[in-house]
Design an enzyme around this catalytic site. Structure first.
Site, PDB file in Angstrom:
ATOM      1  N   TYR B 287       0.837  -1.212   0.000  1.00  0.00           N
ATOM      2  CA  TYR B 287       0.000   0.000   0.000  1.00  0.00           C
ATOM      3  C   TYR B 287       0.865   1.253   0.000  1.00  0.00           C
ATOM      4  O   TYR B 287       1.694   1.462   0.894  1.00  0.00           O
ATOM      5  CB  TYR B 287      -0.901  -0.015   1.228  1.00  0.00           C
ATOM      6  CG  TYR B 287      -2.077   0.916   1.147  1.00  0.00           C
ATOM      7  CD1 TYR B 287      -3.296   0.462   0.657  1.00  0.00           C
ATOM      8  CD2 TYR B 287      -1.990   2.235   1.572  1.00  0.00           C
ATOM      9  CE1 TYR B 287      -4.403   1.293   0.593  1.00  0.00           C
ATOM     10  CE2 TYR B 287      -3.093   3.083   1.511  1.00  0.00           C
ATOM     11  CZ  TYR B 287      -4.288   2.606   1.023  1.00  0.00           C
ATOM     12  OH  TYR B 287      -5.380   3.439   0.970  1.00  0.00           O
ATOM     13  N   TYR B 337      -5.180   5.552  -7.388  1.00  0.00           N
ATOM     14  CA  TYR B 337      -5.381   5.432  -5.951  1.00  0.00           C
ATOM     15  C   TYR B 337      -6.856   5.170  -5.693  1.00  0.00           C
ATOM     16  O   TYR B 337      -7.678   6.077  -5.699  1.00  0.00           O
ATOM     17  CB  TYR B 337      -4.900   6.670  -5.195  1.00  0.00           C
ATOM     18  CG  TYR B 337      -5.025   6.485  -3.696  1.00  0.00           C
ATOM     19  CD1 TYR B 337      -4.337   5.449  -3.056  1.00  0.00           C
ATOM     20  CD2 TYR B 337      -5.832   7.303  -2.928  1.00  0.00           C
ATOM     21  CE1 TYR B 337      -4.462   5.252  -1.694  1.00  0.00           C
ATOM     22  CE2 TYR B 337      -5.955   7.106  -1.563  1.00  0.00           C
ATOM     23  CZ  TYR B 337      -5.266   6.078  -0.949  1.00  0.00           C
ATOM     24  OH  TYR B 337      -5.392   5.878   0.403  1.00  0.00           O
TER      25      TYR B 337
END
Ligand SMILES: [Zn+2]
Lengths: 148, 382
Positions: B287, B337
């Site tokens: 992440y 994102y």
């Protein structure tokens, strides 16, 4: 330039945090401590994570600390802050209790803007002491002054 | 003891286009991604009986189930903490399917953050406790909160902006290979990185993820069923969530050890229930809302020692052919994102052997959710 009041966000205070802000308005930096086992805790909470006691007290701190870290925010930011950017936001670890760390701002004087100290003067470990200022909405917040 | 190990598999993946602005609504995008994932698996929407999502998702299972024509739904869950919940969706579905609570699960993420509002601007939602201790002091955005930890991390361990650049570059290079990525045909140089504008010093523009419109979904079924689906099954080998003792979210400054984030807690559980360790991982999807989350995660998940996350990125370690190829679709920094869901789907692509930046022979993949908030992670294997 005319005096402009900076549009700061004011804390939305909850039951656990209210004493902190009440003491700040009196010019005192106080941290919640367990009345049973003496453990300091921050942010304030209803019970002690060490002994589970619901009894707490508010211990007065010396108001001295050190910069643990800092950032210099640049836009996009909320209006009151964008006007002062880049400014500093710091985490101060208290000299009396290094595990207690407060987010704040290093300023030239208690009521000076957030960008009133040159970033070059900031550094991790730099000693600071607390001062208080009214930041709008009747709420007094701690600020931090560099120790000479 | 019952175990989830390889009991379920991801049988289908789907996604919409990614862009700064997409005209369709989040609900429409969600339906498109979910139907694409079901089609990819070769499973009828009427068979779907489980849904899992994570917070900050604006579409809900009631609406989605109606729209796609799902059957009776017997399991639904929503994991907390925004991007920290991405992998938890697959974990929850795996648990539900493995324990017979459902047969066909769908996890999804739909977002319009490229063209929609920024959550940090909503002071009504952001200010109440614990925001009272941070927001009034101008610590307004996630970038400010993580920037604070980053400066301390650099100070304590000697990590540098070049280390952060290595992360940004690896993700961008992979995005440059991926036609679906927002940053496809847009290379990044060290010069561009080093001279870009600050967002929150020490974080610059390229340390921050892309705000994107788009949706993704995946389909989780039992391992047996997966073997009858269209593609090679990607087994859910190990799952974990992590909320460390005395953790405080992105402002972990009040923890005794603020630089040991939720990755450490998730990792202990993840490896405990796996047949593999970090040394067995062929490719990682970590992440990357902010570049420093990668070195912190490399330490937390055990790819290197404490404080060694910066140096680990040196010498092309995160590139294809390196020690640990990273975010091979481009990640949140280069592909899109969408709160990390693209990392899950990219893990599946790698293990099917169809990534646009394929790691030859990859058979194991770590996928992680948002570090710095209560998190989750998966080990996938083919
Ligand atoms: Zn106690």
């Amino acid at each position: 330039m005319t005096d402009s009041v900076i549009d700061y966000l004011t804390p939305v205070i909850d039951e656990d945090g209210a004493p902190f802000w009440r003491y700040a308005a009196q010019g005192e930096l106080r941290i919640q401590a367990c009345a049973s086992c003496d453990e300091l805790r921050f942010p304030p909470r209803p019970c002690c994570p060490r002994c589970q006691s619901f009894h707490s007290t508010w211990r007065r701190m010396s108001g001295r600390g050190r910069i643990w870290s800092y950032v210099l925010p640049h836009p996009p930011l909320l209006p009151g802050y964008a006007e002062q950017a880049p400014y500093n936001a710091v985490v101060v670890e208290l000299a009396d209790a290094p595990r207690i760390r407060l987010v704040g701002n290093v300023v030239a004087a208690a009521d000076a803007p957030l960008n009133s100290v040159a970033p070059e003067r900031l550094g991790i470990g730099a000693p600071v002491r607390v001062a208080f200022t009214e930041a709008g909405g009747g709420v007094t917040v701690p600020r931090w002054l560099l120790e000479r | 003891m019952a175990t989830l190990k390889d009991a379920t598999a991801i049988a289908g993946i789907g996604q919409t286009a990614f862009a700064k602005h997409l005209p369709e609504s989040e609900k429409t995008l969600a339906c498109r991604a979910i139907l694409a994932a079901l089609d990819d698996a070769g499973v009828s929407p009427a068979e779907v009986d489980a849904f899992a999502s994570y917070t900050m998702e604006e579409t809900d299972e009631v609406e989605i189930a109606k729209a796609i024509g799902a059957g009776d739904v017997t399991f639904f869950s929503k994991a907390g903490y925004g991007g920290g919940g991405s992998c938890a969706t697959v974990a929850h579905l795996a648990a539900a399917v493995a324990t017979g609570q459902a047969n066909v699960g769908v996890a999804w993420r739909s977002r319009k953050r490229g063209s929609g509002p920024r959550p940090w601007k909503n002071t009504k939602a952001q200010l109440p406790t614990p925001g009272q201790w941070t927001r009034p002091f101008g610590l307004l955005r996630p970038a400010d909160e993580i920037g604070m930890l980053t400066r301390r991390y650099m100070h304590e361990y000697g990590a540098t902006r070049d280390h952060l650049f290595n992360v940004a570059l690896a993700c961008r290079n992979r995005a440059n290979q991926n036609p679906a990525a927002v940053m496809y045909e847009r290379p990044l140089t060290r010069e561009t990185y080093m001279t870009s504008r600050w967002i929150s010093e020490p974080l610059c523009l390229f340390d921050n993820c892309l705000e994107t419109d788009g949706a993704l979904a995946c389909v989780v079924v039992g391992a047996g069923r997966a073997r009858d689906c269209r593609h090679r099954p990607v087994y859910v080998h190990s799952v974990a969530q992590g909320l460390p003792a005395q953790h405080h979210g992105m402002v972990n400054y009040w923890n005794d050890d603020p630089l040991a984030g939720p990755a450490w807690t998730a990792a202990r559980q993840l490896w405990k229930t796996a047949d593999l360790g970090p040394q067995d991982i062929d490719v990682a999807q970590i992440y990357d809302a902010f570049t420093p989350l990668v070195p912190l995660s490399l330490e937390g998940y055990g790819f290197c020692g404490r404080g060694e996350g910066g140096p680990f990125t040196e010498g092309g370690a995160l590139e294809i052919g390196g020690r640990l190829p990273l975010n091979t679709g481009g990640g949140g920094l280069g592909e899109a994102y969408v709160h990390g869901f693209n990392l899950i789907n990219e893990g599946v692509k790698q293990l099917r052997g169809v990534s646009t930046a394929q790691v030859q022979g990859a058979s194991t993949c770590l996928v992680t959710a948002g570090e710095g908030v209560p998190t989750s992670a998966l080990v996938l294997r083919s």
